[in-house]
Enzyme design. Structure first.
Site, PDB file in Angstrom:
ATOM      1  CE  LYS A  60      24.901  93.070  31.483  1.00 10.02           C
ATOM      2  NZ  LYS A  60      26.200  92.453  31.837  1.00 10.02           N
ATOM      3  CE1 TYR A 110      24.139  88.345  37.049  1.00  7.25           C
ATOM      4  CE2 TYR A 110      23.831  86.567  38.627  1.00  7.25           C
ATOM      5  CZ  TYR A 110      24.502  87.709  38.216  1.00  7.25           C
ATOM      6  OH  TYR A 110      25.537  88.213  38.973  1.00  7.25           O
ATOM      7  CG  ASP A 170      17.456  92.805  34.896  1.00  8.88           C
ATOM      8  OD1 ASP A 170      18.007  91.969  35.649  1.00  8.88           O
ATOM      9  OD2 ASP A 170      18.088  93.684  34.281  1.00  8.88           O
TER      10      ASP A 170
HETATM   11  P1  KE4 Z   1      25.980  93.943  37.258  1.00 14.98           P
HETATM   12  O1  KE4 Z   1      25.784  94.053  38.778  1.00 14.98           O
HETATM   13  O2  KE4 Z   1      26.918  92.810  36.901  1.00 14.98           O
HETATM   14  O3  KE4 Z   1      26.353  95.265  36.624  1.00 14.98           O
HETATM   15  O4  KE4 Z   1      24.554  93.574  36.624  1.00 14.98           O
HETATM   16  C1  KE4 Z   1      23.879  92.442  37.077  1.00 14.98           C
HETATM   17  C2  KE4 Z   1      22.900  91.996  35.993  1.00 14.98           C
HETATM   18  C3  KE4 Z   1      21.559  92.281  36.149  1.00 14.98           C
HETATM   19  N1  KE4 Z   1      20.653  91.927  35.222  1.00 14.98           N
HETATM   20  C4  KE4 Z   1      21.032  91.287  34.084  1.00 14.98           C
HETATM   21  C5  KE4 Z   1      19.994  90.909  33.069  1.00 14.98           C
HETATM   22  C6  KE4 Z   1      22.394  90.960  33.868  1.00 14.98           C
HETATM   23  O5  KE4 Z   1      22.751  90.302  32.736  1.00 14.98           O
HETATM   24  C7  KE4 Z   1      23.346  91.322  34.835  1.00 14.98           C
HETATM   25  C8  KE4 Z   1      24.809  90.981  34.690  1.00 14.98           C
HETATM   26  N2  KE4 Z   1      25.151  90.211  33.532  1.00 14.98           N
HETATM   27  C9  KE4 Z   1      26.311  89.366  33.662  1.00 14.98           C
HETATM   28  C10 KE4 Z   1      26.517  88.614  32.336  1.00 14.98           C
HETATM   29  N3  KE4 Z   1      25.384  87.888  31.944  1.00 14.98           N
HETATM   30  C11 KE4 Z   1      27.501  90.131  34.070  1.00 14.98           C
HETATM   31  C12 KE4 Z   1      28.804  89.405  33.884  1.00 14.98           C
HETATM   32  C13 KE4 Z   1      29.393  88.983  35.207  1.00 14.98           C
HETATM   33  O6  KE4 Z   1      28.633  88.604  36.126  1.00 14.98           O
HETATM   34  O7  KE4 Z   1      30.645  89.064  35.293  1.00 14.98           O
END
Ligand code: KE4
Length: 447
Positions: free
Chosen positions: A274, A151, A246
């Protein structure tokens, strides 16, 4: 107040959820928050401090979501709160460069040396989107390789067989993504170097980048096997493609310098999110100057953002990273996270059903599945687990219902675990003896 304390039976969360569903899709601003895969309804949070969340009804929980990773110092860290308050008093956004942005870019380059030059954005999604556009611009190629169950946020071409909330909802391929876009994405199983090698033999001259979570966190916590990252490095270098780590989740979590420090493999581009924002909206992407000089206004790859480098978010991120780089921090974090892993293993040890626990640094997952014969090495102890979850195929065989029951029991005993089998739990420096004791007790009660 301790969890389970008798109090007036109010259910403010339920009332708020009913209202929320009238005006917000599913009542939440991010799908995984909806608790849809674990049953029940989401808790609405009123406040948090250290390792403790307090819900709208005043009930306390030991928090292992940590805002999905950012809160590695614990909630409401005094130094972070003060930095944000002082920044706010000077104005909340200027749309112009600030000293803080220079300091944060310099600190990122110091802690993550492969990020010689970086650009701040406002989310992990923006960081990965920009990194992929940059890789396509630099290589003049279109194809992007990602892992099944990986993801990387909400970009169309990355929402193909995605993990995290997409996997949680059983919708790894999002509606609304044109097939022409999805066709620019190639999929490989995580930890399967032979599959990547075959893809490069077949289409290597068309591949702009491989984007990978160097420790997978969005199918649950899945460590790289010993050949995976170095193998990807070789395959991409040999083919003239870029390797994109990532590290939105792993950055500053599995080591101060992220997974690339822990495993000794340097990518061409790194994406952060994060922790780099300390709980406020910050993402970043970066790499060698020769690559980043392709980014506007220096080069032809356009990327922009109204709130990029926001002074409040930069203040929170700078303060957080400066605290993390203090000597001994990651030894303390490792000791705390090891206790959480041990509590889970002890509670599960007599279970009649298959399970496995996988942890890298301060992120871990309890899988309700025995894993597969793999001979993989368990990160912490170095002992060889006869079984492990190596990628999506293993993770997908987890007993989702058993996880849901386990999650519900933990919640009833005051522990707030990520509401999905396909997420990682996050440990903070604020998870003190009391929080760990409550966690061990709740895990025993959940059996
Ligand atoms: P954001 O756009 O949510 O800040 O980041 C996306 C992203 C990109 N790459 C990795 C490895 C990530 O884990 C994420 C976002 N993680 C999720 C939880 N696994 C965010 C939680 C959510 O979607 O509400």
């Amino acid at each position: 107040m301790l969890a389970g304390t008798v109090r007036p039976v109010t259910n403010r969360s339920a009332e708020l959820f009913t209202r929320a569903k009238q005006v917000i899709p599913g009542g939440v601003n991010s799908p995984v928050r909806a608790f849809s895969s674990v049953g029940g309804e989401p808790l609405f949070i009123r406040e948090a401090s250290g390792a403790i969340l307090t819900d709208a009804d005043g009930r306390d929980y030991v928090d292992y979501v940590g805002s999905w990773g950012p809160m590695i110092l614990g909630h409401a860290h005094p130094a972070v709160v003060q930095a944000v308050q002082e920044a706010a008093a000077r104005g909340t956004s200027y749309g112009a460069p600030t000293e803080g942005e220079v300091e944060l870019a310099e600190l990122i380059a110091e802690l993550v040396p492969s990020m010689e030059v970086s650009r701040l954005v406002s989310s992990g999604t923006e960081a990965t989107m920009a990194a992929i556009r940059l890789a396509r611009g630099v290589t003049q190629r279109d194809l992007v390789v990602k892992c099944i169950g990986g993801y990387h946020g909400g970009a169309d071409y990355l929402l193909v067989r995605a993990g995290s909330g997409a996997a949680t909802l059983g919708a790894p391929d999002s509606a609304g993504v044109p097939s022409a876009i999805a066709e620019t994405t190639r999929l490989v199983p995580y930890n399967d170097l032979e599959a990547v090698s075959a893809l490069f033999r077949d289409q290597g001259d068309k591949i702009a980048a491989v984007i990978v979570e160097p420790v997978a966190g969005n199918m649950g916590c899945v460590p790289p096997n010993e050949r995976w990252l170095a193998g990807l490095r070789t395959l991409t270098s040999d083919a003239g493609a870029l390797l994109v780590f990532d590290e939105v989740m792993t950055g500053f979590r599995v080591a101060l310098g992220g997974a690339q420090e822990r495993y000794g493999v340097q990518p061409d581009l790194t994406c952060l999110g994060k922790i780099v924002g300390g709980g406020l909206p910050v993402g970043a992407y970066g790499g060698r100057r020769e690559i980043m000089d392709h980014v506007a206004p220096v080069g032809p790859v356009y990327q922009a953002g109204t709130l990029s480098g926001n002074p409040l978010a930069v203040a929170a991120g700078l303060t957080t990273l400066r605290i993390l780089r203090e000597p001994g921090t990651y030894d303390r974090l490792e000791a705390i996270a090891a206790q959480v892993e041990d509590a889970a293993r002890e509670a599960l040890s007599g279970a009649s059903f298959p399970w496995t626990v996988q942890r890298v640094g301060a992120m871990l997952t309890v899988f309700f599945h025995s894993g597969s014969e793999s001979g993989s090495v368990r990160e912490r102890s170095g002992s060889t687990d006869s079984r492990s979850v190596r990628g999506w195929d293993d993770a997908d065989r987890c007993d989702r219902d058993r996880f849901a029951r386990w999650h519900q029991s933990l919640l009833a005993h005051g522990v707030y675990w990520p509401p999905s089998q396909f997420e990682a739990a996050f440990v903070s420096l604020a998870h003190d003896g009391s929080a760990l004791a409550r966690t061990a007790e709740a895990m025993r009660a959940a059996m």
